[in-house]
Scaffold this motif. Sequence first.
Motif, PDB file in Angstrom:
ATOM      1  N   LYS A 307       0.812  -1.221   0.000  1.00  0.00           N
ATOM      2  CA  LYS A 307       0.000   0.000   0.000  1.00  0.00           C
ATOM      3  C   LYS A 307       0.849   1.277   0.000  1.00  0.00           C
ATOM      4  O   LYS A 307       0.298   2.376   0.144  1.00  0.00           O
ATOM      5  N   ARG A 309       2.646   2.606  -2.498  1.00  0.00           N
ATOM      6  CA  ARG A 309       2.692   3.353  -3.764  1.00  0.00           C
ATOM      7  C   ARG A 309       1.770   4.564  -3.762  1.00  0.00           C
ATOM      8  O   ARG A 309       2.182   5.658  -4.177  1.00  0.00           O
ATOM      9  N   PRO A 310       0.495   4.430  -3.329  1.00  0.00           N
ATOM     10  CA  PRO A 310      -0.360   5.635  -3.284  1.00  0.00           C
ATOM     11  C   PRO A 310       0.211   6.729  -2.388  1.00  0.00           C
ATOM     12  O   PRO A 310       0.064   7.913  -2.691  1.00  0.00           O
TER      13      PRO A 310
END
Length: 334
Positions: A307, A309-310
């Motif tokens: 999670k 990357r966002p």
Amino acid sequence: MFANFTFENPEFFWLFLLLPLAVAWYIWKRNKQTAELKISTTRGFKIKSGWLSKLRPILFVLRMLVMALIIMALARPRTVDVSTQTSSTQGIDIVMAIDVSASMLARDLQPNRLDALKEVAEEFIRDRPGDRIGLVVYAGESFTKTPITSDKAIVLDALEDIEYNNVLENGTAIGSGLATAVNRLKDSEAESKVIILLTDGVNNSGFIDPNTASELAVEFGIKVYTIGVGSNGMALSPIAIRPNGRFQFGNVQVEIDEELLKEIASSTGGKYFRATDNEKLEDIYAEIDSLEKTEIEEFRYYNYDEKYRPLVLLAGGLLLFEVLLRLTIFRSFI
């Protein structure tokens, strides 16, 4: 919601301690950079407070948000989906040989010996998911109730169906019951083969000597656990059948051939137990369950969904936005 949410590198959260220091440094530096002019009066000056100067700290707030998002990304948040698969590496084949003679209706165990046994045996079967189990019943003669199978539903249904009836000749043919159980297991390729032989009497029927049956068990590598069920002394047992077909009960001396059962267990590498009440019977099956363990191999599969990357993209977007503000709207304040 967050039960399967983890951080791969939680030690990076210590970097959050730097943020208060950065805030303190920013406040101190801003105070140092603010020019100060002392005059006796502001009369004659047109004082106008600009909104840009009030919004200038937003650049620092954006920079702090970028740092916080980067720290969270470095900690690598992710969700994990765990799936397991089990397999028996060494299954055990078990045959339960159960005495169903009329004396098993004796009420020294509650509600009677046979029903007490069925209740305990049911739990034993449910606790052996990796093993194959079969049932043999005997009185004056014996037969296979169900061959060894891994389908526990079939075994449990067959166990529930066991009851005293007049189909079998009355008596206690321990040798026949044991021999039938051996016959069910002799061709088994399981690493461990076990018979649990339960009776409440003495061998007084059948054409097979119990010692001969136990020798067959030894020859085929079968271990026999024997259980003598019944209280010490007298027990309320069936003594006659009334005209209406119901049993008449009376106190009868409990006679169990313990020497024979001990000899059978000892010669085959098993163990003899005596069940004088319901609790003792439960303890016996629990001990057999602990003695005969099935090796279970468990495989766990982990599916990780990263999670971070966002968070990196959001931090990059905020940083770009902060730079654009600094080079355009707030350029005169740099």
